[in-house]
Write a protein that holds these residues in place. Structure first.
Motif, short mmCIF file in Angstrom:
data_model
loop_
_atom_site.label_atom_id
_atom_site.label_comp_id
_atom_site.label_asym_id
_atom_site.label_seq_id
_atom_site.Cartn_x
_atom_site.Cartn_y
_atom_site.Cartn_z
N ALA A 154 2.74 -1.60 -9.62
CA ALA A 154 2.16 -2.59 -8.01
C ALA A 154 2.75 -2.12 -6.86
O ALA A 154 2.84 -1.97 -6.04
N SER A 155 0.77 -2.31 -6.01
CA SER A 155 1.29 -1.65 -4.79
C SER A 155 0.51 -3.37 -4.64
O SER A 155 0.83 -4.38 -4.81
N ALA A 156 0.59 -3.15 -2.86
CA ALA A 156 0.32 -4.46 -2.47
C ALA A 156 -1.23 -5.14 -2.58
O ALA A 156 -1.67 -6.20 -2.66
N SER A 157 -2.27 -4.48 -3.35
CA SER A 157 -3.34 -4.79 -3.99
C SER A 157 -3.71 -4.44 -5.15
O SER A 157 -4.35 -4.86 -5.59
N HIS A 158 -3.24 -4.01 -5.72
CA HIS A 158 -3.38 -3.26 -7.48
C HIS A 158 -2.77 -3.29 -8.27
O HIS A 158 -1.55 -2.72 -8.29
N HIS A 166 7.40 4.10 -1.73
CA HIS A 166 5.94 4.50 -0.32
C HIS A 166 5.29 3.13 -0.95
O HIS A 166 4.36 3.12 -1.70
N ASP A 167 5.39 2.25 -1.09
CA ASP A 167 5.27 0.71 -1.16
C ASP A 167 4.69 0.09 -2.62
O ASP A 167 4.21 -0.56 -3.27
N ILE A 168 5.52 1.37 -3.44
CA ILE A 168 4.39 1.05 -4.95
C ILE A 168 6.02 0.41 -5.86
O ILE A 168 7.26 1.07 -5.78
N HIS A 169 5.84 -0.56 -6.61
CA HIS A 169 6.70 -0.95 -7.20
C HIS A 169 7.14 -0.88 -8.65
O HIS A 169 5.34 -0.90 -9.16
N SER A 213 11.20 0.35 -5.19
CA SER A 213 10.02 0.37 -4.33
C SER A 213 9.67 1.67 -4.27
O SER A 213 11.31 2.21 -3.11
N ARG A 268 -8.00 0.72 1.40
CA ARG A 268 -8.11 0.14 1.83
C ARG A 268 -9.69 -0.61 1.89
O ARG A 268 -9.38 -1.72 1.05
#
Length: 831
Positions: free
Chosen positions: A349-353, A324-327, A322, A432
């Motif tokens: 993929a991020s936390a919500s998208h 910056h929290d982007i996988h 990952s 957000r």
């Protein structure tokens, strides 16, 4: 039949006799000396043999114990090879041309140490000596026959293999559980290794080139090797290589195809624990490799990798590390030929998208050249990131606030200079807890090396905001950010999900209940506090950030201008907002801070001298508007107020941290709000929990709030306080500890019900987080309760004192209701 039996008996007697004669007549010492001399002649190494025996029947064989082979001549290191026992059969035919060829060599309990020093001398390269004196194993002279020693096949059991390459900074150690080597005298020996490192098993099987390499020659090698990692019970990683190695001694001239599947790239740490490989899962595919003949000053496996060229690539991976929290997931990298485009396809993929990315990074040849010279050759780049297409229920899901989002990057990147053009658009883009609608942006990035960036022609527009900016980041001599940001319009109300701090509800700490005063529903508590009642103050926070504010300010400079033509906040419009940020050698100023509010001009100034050992801060507000939630967060207070907080006054402080500022702060401040909301639950704790039913639940509208205080010696002396929210009005005075949040407030709250009202003085002690409320007696020691009568408007005096005489927004007129409607409203039934 009798003749056949007699013949067999005669043959057996002859063989037995021959064996006994050979056992008696063979000179074991001479054979031992011949073997040692042959090794010395062919390798230049000393061979030491402990126990040595020869056996003729059923097949000629030798056995030796405590076998030791020395390291490089003149080396002070230990032996290259030590073995507990070595057994081998002797091939008969090669004896005719004076060759001792050992077959089925079995080595038990071996320790093999391979080493190459910094000068490139490797102990696995054997160089025959130029001259060799005759050995004299005994006092009597004898003719020395020059025998040649050769090994046809061998096997190792429980061997320790260690290697250290000081030239390439490689080292390692494995245990060979079982190894089979066949055809060692042929041009294509066969190897079959089974070993482990720690708890990780592995195998290596296939054909390599001729072992004349060990005699100093350097013939090309044809390679066909397969390797596995892990056990059959688990997913077994595997690699296959088919090709050739033109210079085996120096691992150069490689060409061939590498194929494989690895469940987790980090599994290789079981064999190479210091490789520091990234976390890549389900990696597999095919690479066409060749030696690119590059020069590099790196060492280790990176140096080896930098020599490799790729003439075709087809790789896939389930996930990459990952960033910056982007996988990155479902990654595919393809390049058919050197002249074909190097294409990359992945899901981000991020936390919500989840986004889909497709890109081209020049041709495979260009990418290879940029990789080899560390991007000194610029690389063309073209990347598109977009939201995957939807179908079925996904297309109608109203919770998904991303619609038609597409982003593009094109240009070139290089170590010396780069230029990228970024653009994007989206019908709806979630950020957000808010969303941007009909968003578009464009940006050009120019870079000189990796320490100077110019973000120019930056434009953004949506229904909620529009701005342009021009920024330069320079980190060549001293980190500096300069430029300007011009906001044409910004709707902070529509975007409050981005900047508004959301906190979970806090369970109130309810003070012990005391019988309420007659006629007042919980406005005050009747009994006076006990003289010895214990208080539990909350200790100040001692947590400090990893890098202090002063350290951050001293590390960089800034010269920025911010302008806002039209900003909407709390349903009110503000115009011509402007400030200039200057930061030089730790001296930070925001001057001027100006703008035009709905009811008059806004002005302020902030000055912080962090270049000194004892930093000083000064701030002027005349007036200045701040988001109340942000101000409470910076002060470490519970989230009580929401909306625009107007600040008037002047304060000075010293120190490097906000908690030090509170200790040393002096000056005067006025805080006021018109409109906005206040948390009824927290407000009820300051006037008595029984008022909660009258105030309602959640946030309630705030008609006005005015607080004025003089600040000194870590305390704020509140000389004026007034508020009106819903059915509650309150006024008073007191003092507040800026560090511990302990307070002593003398309040006179009034609760209005159906046009009537009741009030009684109360004393609020404790802390902001845990207030303690009790009814306060007058000077005569009596408790006073007032019921009925006209309610005095507290807003006028409170706002005038908080604004220090400056003009400002007038509070809205009280709502007119019938007595029945007002009763239902005050009870929280009617809104």
């Amino acid at each position: 039949m009798k003749r056949l039996l007699a013949g067999l008996i005669v043959l057996l007697v002859l063989l037995t006799g021959f064996g006994i004669a050979a056992h008696v007549l063979i000179d074991r010492s001479a054979l031992r000396d011949d073997v040692v001399a042959a090794v010395k002649r062919q390798t230049g190494r000393d061979l030491a043999l402990g126990r040595f025996s020869v056996q003729v029947l059923p097949w000629p064989s030798v056995s030796a114990g405590n076998v030791v082979l020395s390291d490089l001549p003149g080396s002070a290191r230990g032996p290259m090879l030590k073995a507990r026992e070595v057994r081998a059969s002797i091939a008969l035919t090669p004896l005719l041309w004076r060759e001792i060829r050992l077959e089925n060599v079995t080595v038990l309990g071996a320790d093999v140490s391979l080493l190459r020093d910094a000068d490139g001398r490797a102990n696995w390269e054997f160089t025959p000596p130029k001259t060799l004196e005759n050995d004299h194993s005994s006092s009597r002279p004898r003719v020395q026959a020059r025998w040649k020693l050769a090994i046809g096949s061998a096997s190792l059991t429980q061997a320790n293999l260690s290697w250290r390459d000081e030239l390439r900074s490689w080292r390692g150690h494995v245990v060979i559980d079982r190894a089979e080597l066949d055809g060692l005298h042929s041009p294509s020996p066969y190897i079959d290794f089974h070993g482990h490192h720690d708890q990780t098993p592995f195998t290596l099987t296939g054909h390599i080139g001729p072992l004349s390499l060990l005699r100093g020659e350097n013939p090309p090698w044809a390679l066909s090797l397969g390797a596995t990692l892990g056990t059959n019970e688990t997913h077994q990683d595997w690699l296959n290589f088919d090709g050739q190695l033109m210079d085996p001694q120096h691992l150069r001239g490689l060409a061939g195809n590498l194929r494989g599947e690895i469940a987790h790239l980090s599994d290789l740490h079981g064999i190479f624990p210091h490789a520091r490989l990234p976390e890549i899962n389900d990696l597999g595919g095919e690479l066409g490799l060749f030696d690119a003949e590059t020069k590099t000053d790196t060492q280790g496996w990176k140096a080896f990798a930098s020599h490799l060229g790729v003439n075709h690539v087809h790789l896939h991976a389930a996930s990459l590390p990952s960033w910056h929290d982007i996988h990155a997931q479902a990654v595919h990298v393809d390049g058919e030929t050197l002249s074909s485009a190097l294409a990359v396809d992945a899901d981000l993929a991020s936390a919500s998208h989840v986004w889909h990315a497709q890109g081209q990074f020049g041709t495979l040849s260009q990418a290879l050249r940029s990789w080899q010279d560390r991007l000194n050759t610029s690389l063309p780049v073209s990347v598109t990131v977009q939201e995957p297409g939807k179908s079925g229920l996904e297309a109608t899901d109203q919770r998904d606030r991303n619609d038609g989002a597409t982003f593009n990057v094109s240009g070139h990147i290089g170590a010396k200079e780069s230029q990228l053009a970024l653009s994007g658009q989206a019908q709806s883009l979630a950020i957000r807890n808010s969303a941007l609608h009909e968003a578009k942006f464009g940006l050009t990035i120019e870079a000189k090396g990796w320490r100077w960036f110019h973000l120019k022609d930056s434009k953004f527009s949506s229904q909620e905001a529009e701005w342009v900016s021009d920024l330069i980041f320079d980190d060549r001599e001293r980190r500096k950010l300069s430029g300007s940001v011009h906001v044409s319009r910004l709707d902070l109300d529509a975007l409050q999900g981005i900047w508004r701090r959301v906190t979970p509800p806090v369970k109130p700490q309810i003070a012990p209940s005391v019988p309420a005063a007659p006629g007042v529903a919980g406005i005050a508590q009747k009994s006076a506090p006990a003289a010895n009642e214990a208080k539990t103050p909350i200790a100040p926070s001692t947590q400090t950030p990893p890098l202090s504010l002063v350290q951050r300010l001293r590390q960089q400079d800034a010269d920025l201008t911010f302008e806002g033509d039209n900003v909407r906040f709390n349903q009110r419009d503000y115009h011509a907002l402007k400030t200039h940020v200057s930061l030089q050698a730790g001296h930070l100023t925001l001057d001027p801070i100006s703008g035009q509010g709905p009811d008059g001009p806004l002005a302020g100034r902030f000055d912080y001298h962090a270049e000194n050992d004892d930093p000083e801060m000064a701030a002027q507000f005349s007036p200045l508007l701040l988001p109340a939630s942000w101000a409470q967060q910076q002060a470490g207070l519970p989230l009580l107020l929401r909306g625009p907080l107007e600040v008037v006054g002047e304060v000075h402080a010293r120190g490097q941290q906000p908690n030090e500022w509170r200790h040393t702060m002096s000056g005067h401040l006025g805080l006021s709000m018109v409109g906005g909301t206040i948390d009824s639950h927290l407000l009820g704790q300051f006037v008595g929990q029984d008022v909660q039913s009258v105030l309602g639940h959640g946030d309630i509208g705030l008609r006005c709030l005015g607080i004025h205080a003089d600040i000194a010696d870590n305390r704020a002396v509140v000389d004026s306080l007034g508020l009106e929210a819903g059915a509650l009005m309150a006024s008073g005075h007191g003092d507040f500890n800026l560090t511990t949040h302990e307070m002593t407030l003398h309040l006179t709250p009034r609760v209005g019900i159906a046009g009537a009202g009741a009030s009684t003085p109360v004393l609020v002690t404790g802390t902001i987080e845990a207030p303690h409320v009790q009814q306060e007696a007058g000077q005569d020691g009596r408790f006073e309760v007032t019921i009925g009568g006209a309610a005095e408007d507290v807003c006028g005096h409170a706002l005038s004192a908080a604004r220090e005489g400056l003009a400002g927004q007038a509070p809205p007129a009280p709502k007119k209701r019938s007595r029945a409607a007002e009763l239902l409203h005050d009870l929280g039934i009617f809104h």
